[in-house]
Design a protein around this motif. Sequence first.
Motif, PDB file in Angstrom:
ATOM      1  N   GLY A 259       0.868  -1.193   0.000  1.00 10.50           N
ATOM      2  CA  GLY A 259       0.000   0.000   0.000  1.00 10.50           C
ATOM      3  C   GLY A 259       0.900   1.236   0.000  1.00 10.50           C
ATOM      4  O   GLY A 259       2.046   1.190   0.464  1.00 10.50           O
ATOM      5  N   ALA A 260       0.362   2.361  -0.510  1.00  9.35           N
ATOM      6  CA  ALA A 260       1.184   3.578  -0.676  1.00  9.35           C
ATOM      7  C   ALA A 260       1.764   4.070   0.663  1.00  9.35           C
ATOM      8  O   ALA A 260       2.965   4.313   0.783  1.00  9.35           O
ATOM      9  CB  ALA A 260       0.362   4.668  -1.328  1.00  9.35           C
ATOM     10  N   LEU A 261       0.908   4.171   1.694  1.00 10.16           N
ATOM     11  CA  LEU A 261       1.377   4.742   2.967  1.00 10.16           C
ATOM     12  C   LEU A 261       2.436   3.880   3.672  1.00 10.16           C
ATOM     13  O   LEU A 261       3.509   4.395   4.028  1.00 10.16           O
ATOM     14  CB  LEU A 261       0.176   4.999   3.892  1.00 10.16           C
ATOM     15  N   PRO A 262       2.184   2.565   3.860  1.00  4.83           N
ATOM     16  CA  PRO A 262       3.219   1.751   4.504  1.00  4.83           C
ATOM     17  C   PRO A 262       4.528   1.757   3.710  1.00  4.83           C
ATOM     18  O   PRO A 262       5.620   1.813   4.287  1.00  4.83           O
ATOM     19  CB  PRO A 262       2.618   0.347   4.541  1.00  4.83           C
ATOM     20  N   TRP A 263       4.402   1.735   2.382  1.00  7.15           N
ATOM     21  CA  TRP A 263       5.628   1.702   1.555  1.00  7.15           C
ATOM     22  C   TRP A 263       6.424   3.007   1.712  1.00  7.15           C
ATOM     23  O   TRP A 263       7.639   2.991   1.852  1.00  7.15           O
ATOM     24  CB  TRP A 263       5.271   1.480   0.073  1.00  7.15           C
ATOM     25  N   VAL A 264       5.691   4.122   1.718  1.00 13.16           N
ATOM     26  CA  VAL A 264       6.375   5.428   1.875  1.00 13.16           C
ATOM     27  C   VAL A 264       7.069   5.488   3.235  1.00 13.16           C
ATOM     28  O   VAL A 264       8.231   5.907   3.352  1.00 13.16           O
ATOM     29  CB  VAL A 264       5.369   6.595   1.713  1.00 13.16           C
ATOM     30  N   LEU A 265       6.347   5.033   4.263  1.00 14.67           N
ATOM     31  CA  LEU A 265       6.945   5.047   5.609  1.00 14.67           C
ATOM     32  C   LEU A 265       8.207   4.183   5.661  1.00 14.67           C
ATOM     33  O   LEU A 265       9.272   4.614   6.130  1.00 14.67           O
ATOM     34  CB  LEU A 265       5.941   4.519   6.648  1.00 14.67           C
TER      35      LEU A 265
END
Lengths: 186, 158
Positions: free
Chosen positions: B125-131
């Motif tokens: 997912g975008a958010l976990p990956w960015v984090l």
Amino acid sequence: MNSDLPDVAEKTIAGLRRGDSGALEAVMTHYQHRLYRFLIRLTQDPATAEDLFQQTWLRVIEKIGRYDARRHFTPWLFSVARNLAIDYLRKHRESNLDVSPEQGVSPIERLAAAGADPLEQLLEFERGAMLAAAIAALPVIHREVLTLRFEEDMKLEQIAEISGVPLSTVKSRLLRGMESLRGRLQ
Amino acid sequence: MNPAEHESMRAQLPLAAAGALQEHEWIAVLEHTAGCESCRRELEVWGSYATGLRHLPQPTIPAHLLGRTQRRVLHERESSLERRQYGLMVMALVLLSWATSFAAWFVTRSLVGVSLEVFGVNLVGALPWVLFSSILTWVTAGSAAVVLSNYRHTRRSV
């Protein structure tokens, strides 16, 4: 135009901006005695003057990009040195710059105490050394204006630029400085 | 001349001797001193102070001060250049790390699809990956900064 460094002035400044070590050496050689003398007069301490001399050139290299070549280089250089010296004096010694430094009995006081006419003594005994000692006892703002006017032969406008004060203040400091100097010799 | 004018002229004499008067003031002082013996003598005294101030003993500049200053300036300039280069390198590493993470995200999603759940968290997912990639990026940049700083320190000691 920079009349202080005829012929090579603009080239030299451009060289300083490029980081050319030859240009740096030329400017440093040109100003070394005047700058060191000015710093000695302000700080009264050779070691401090030496350190401030080095810091001045570091600051010049750092700020040369912001130097406006339409202004004279000498007042700009001296204002850099002056600001460093004043900062140093504020931090280390003379928190109040218009107060005379605390000193013991100066050579002037010793000679004046001998009883003869100070002006005659001035002419008879090492006038310069006595004057230098009298200047050393003056507040830094008076030492500054006296050395810039008489040793550097600067115009009052240039002194005002270096000190960052109005022309009227320079005039009044010059007057007070000369009167204090004479007062110390009498 | 009345006493007030006389006193006013007398007060100007130190500035006259210092060459700090405007032309009209200087002319007024000259005119006054031509007719006032005490002010003329006083101006001479101030003149002798001015002459003395122009001929003070000169301090001797310490030997090698120029050379030492030049070396210090050159050293400072090199250090500053080095700092800028290292800063750019760390910046480039951060960008590279971001680009790699972004590319890896596309590759992973093309391989595993839009969902890869571990403990209820969709890792692609975008958010976990960015984090996750942010943490990785800053750890990389931090490590690079530490390594470069140690390298500089070692080089300086040598």
